[in-house]
Design an enzyme around this catalytic site. Structure first.
Site, PDB file in Angstrom:
ATOM      1  N   ASN A 226       1.075  -1.096  -0.013  1.00  0.00           N
ATOM      2  CA  ASN A 226      -0.048  -0.093   0.090  1.00  0.00           C
ATOM      3  C   ASN A 226       0.981   1.299  -0.152  1.00  0.00           C
ATOM      4  O   ASN A 226       1.394   1.468   1.052  1.00  0.00           O
ATOM      5  CB  ASN A 226      -1.040  -0.103   1.376  1.00  0.00           C
TER       6      ASN A 226
ATOM      7  N   LYS B 237       0.225   4.320  -0.292  1.00  0.00           N
ATOM      8  CA  LYS B 237      -0.489   5.531   0.419  1.00  0.00           C
ATOM      9  C   LYS B 237      -0.223   6.695  -0.373  1.00  0.00           C
ATOM     10  O   LYS B 237      -0.150   6.454  -1.897  1.00  0.00           O
ATOM     11  CB  LYS B 237      -0.073   5.529   1.677  1.00  0.00           C
TER      12      LYS B 237
ATOM     13  N   HIS C 273      -9.562   1.296   4.926  1.00  0.00           N
ATOM     14  CA  HIS C 273      -8.205   1.444   5.402  1.00  0.00           C
ATOM     15  C   HIS C 273      -8.518   2.560   6.791  1.00  0.00           C
ATOM     16  O   HIS C 273      -9.223   3.475   6.830  1.00  0.00           O
ATOM     17  CB  HIS C 273      -7.242   2.074   4.476  1.00  0.00           C
TER      18      HIS C 273
ATOM     19  N   GLU D  98      -6.779   4.837   7.898  1.00  0.00           N
ATOM     20  CA  GLU D  98      -6.649   6.370   7.445  1.00  0.00           C
ATOM     21  C   GLU D  98      -7.896   6.758   7.027  1.00  0.00           C
ATOM     22  O   GLU D  98      -8.075   8.005   7.202  1.00  0.00           O
ATOM     23  CB  GLU D  98      -5.394   6.484   6.575  1.00  0.00           C
TER      24      GLU D  98
ATOM     25  N   GLU E  57      -5.427  -4.739  10.529  1.00  0.00           N
ATOM     26  CA  GLU E  57      -4.291  -3.643  10.706  1.00  0.00           C
ATOM     27  C   GLU E  57      -4.788  -2.868  11.906  1.00  0.00           C
ATOM     28  O   GLU E  57      -5.397  -2.065  11.990  1.00  0.00           O
ATOM     29  CB  GLU E  57      -4.511  -2.796   9.568  1.00  0.00           C
TER      30      GLU E  57
ATOM     31  N   GLY F 232       2.674   2.229  10.610  1.00  0.00           N
ATOM     32  CA  GLY F 232       3.356   3.377  10.649  1.00  0.00           C
ATOM     33  C   GLY F 232       4.033   4.002  11.826  1.00  0.00           C
ATOM     34  O   GLY F 232       4.829   4.810  11.810  1.00  0.00           O
TER      35      GLY F 232
ATOM     36  N   SER G   1       3.635  -1.898  10.317  1.00  0.00           N
ATOM     37  CA  SER G   1       4.906  -2.077  10.758  1.00  0.00           C
ATOM     38  C   SER G   1       5.257  -3.313  10.351  1.00  0.00           C
ATOM     39  O   SER G   1       6.379  -4.053  11.135  1.00  0.00           O
ATOM     40  CB  SER G   1       5.137  -1.751  12.211  1.00  0.00           C
TER      41      SER G   1
HETATM   42  P1  PGA Z   1       2.740   0.283   7.795  1.00  0.00           P
HETATM   43  O1  PGA Z   1       1.355   0.470   7.044  1.00  0.00           O
HETATM   44  O2  PGA Z   1       3.411  -1.093   7.157  1.00  0.00           O
HETATM   45  O3  PGA Z   1       3.568   1.709   7.218  1.00  0.00           O
HETATM   46  O4  PGA Z   1       2.426   0.693   9.231  1.00  0.00           O
HETATM   47  C1  PGA Z   1       0.609  -0.469   6.847  1.00  0.00           C
HETATM   48  C2  PGA Z   1      -0.737  -0.029   6.170  1.00  0.00           C
HETATM   49  O5  PGA Z   1      -1.408   1.091   6.807  1.00  0.00           O
HETATM   50  O6  PGA Z   1      -1.458  -0.614   5.054  1.00  0.00           O
END
Ligand code: PGA
Length: 261
Positions: A9, A11, A104, A106, A176, A182, A222
């Site tokens: 992803n 983003k 997601h 976010e 997630e 992140g 992460s």
């Molecule tokens: P990350 O994000 O691997 O940077 O923690 C995962 C995601 O939000 O899909």
């Protein structure tokens, strides 16, 4: 036997040139790695990249002829029409996407997307022929209040409740935990396994055990080359949705290697 599915992803990252370069280095890296190539050829492994909307078409060209699949990070629930600024699922299909990430955290937490909107998008995406990666996950406050399972059950019911069992055929779940995204703090393998087993059990309640047993449930938050092997070896963890580590082929390829190890 479920295979593994690791998706990147991206983003709101990369530009046209760096996105193309990333896609190319991924394709080249896969071609040079016998274990990953064999996993992809046998169907034991799937992989995908999910670039920002403006670069989807260019990346589609860069991965053409490879086993790397293309996904978008969102879509709208309506058919093409007067919805300024939105992107219809049929448009994504039209430019070569097979997948779309929906729900997601976010989007849930920064854009205020609701379960009802996510469900409408999921139905529209599948109707347009897209496979959906549906993201679920609790916040830190919810985990600390021991609400992890009730939040996951609510998100599953909110996005999938009342839909026919066929919905699962074109669906991947991504667990997630919001506190792991992140942050550099991944869920422990045991925490991931516990949540994934709960999700599978809850899917079985809605759709029956046989359908739930076939579901790919990715872990995201992460996930890196360092922790992928242990997390991905948990019995109910069927791959990963990778953010930060998907932006560099040197970091993403070892996660694919861990998935086929
Ligand atoms: P990350 O994000 O691997 O940077 O923690 C995962 C995601 O939000 O899909």
């Amino acid at each position: 036997m479920r295979g593994k599915f690791v998706a990147g992803n991206w983003k709101m990252n990369t530009d046209h040139a760096s996105g193309l370069a990333l896609a190319k280095s991924l394709v080249d890296g896969i071609r040079a790695d016998a274990a990953i190539s064999a996993g992809l050829a046998s169907g034991k492994l799937r992989t995908a990249v999910c670039p920002p909307f403006p670069y989807l078409a260019a990346v589609a060209g860069a991965i053409q002829g490879s086993k790397v699949e293309l996904g978008a990070q969102n879509c709208y629930m309506e058919k093409p029409g007067a919805f300024t600024g939105e992107v219809a699922a049929s448009m994504l299909k039209d430019i070569g996407c097979g997948l779309v990430v929906l729900g997601h955290s976010e989007r849930r937490h920064k854009m205020g997307e609701t379960d009802a909107q996510i469900k409408a998008k999921l139905v529209a995406a599948q109707a347009a022929g897209l496979e959906v990666i549906l993201c679920l996950g609790e916040t830190l406050a919810e985990r600390q209040a021991e609400k992890t399972f009730s939040v996951l059950a609510e998100q599953i019911a909110g996005a999938l409740g009342g839909l026919p069992v066929e919905t699962l055929a074109k669906l991947v779940i991504a667990y997630e935990p919001v506190w792991a995204i992140g942050t550099g703090v991944n869920a422990s393998p045991a925490q991931a396994q516990e949540a994934h087993a709960f999700i599978r059990k809850d899917l079985a309640k809605h759709f029956g055990q046989a359908a739930a047993d076939k579901m790919i449930i990715q872990y995201g938050g992460s996930l890196t080359a360092d922790n992928a092997r242990e997390i991905l070896s948990q019995p109910d963890v069927d791959g990963g949705l990778v953010g930060g580590a998907s932006l560099d082929a040197k970091k993403f390829l070892p996660i694919l290697q861990a998935a086929v190890a």
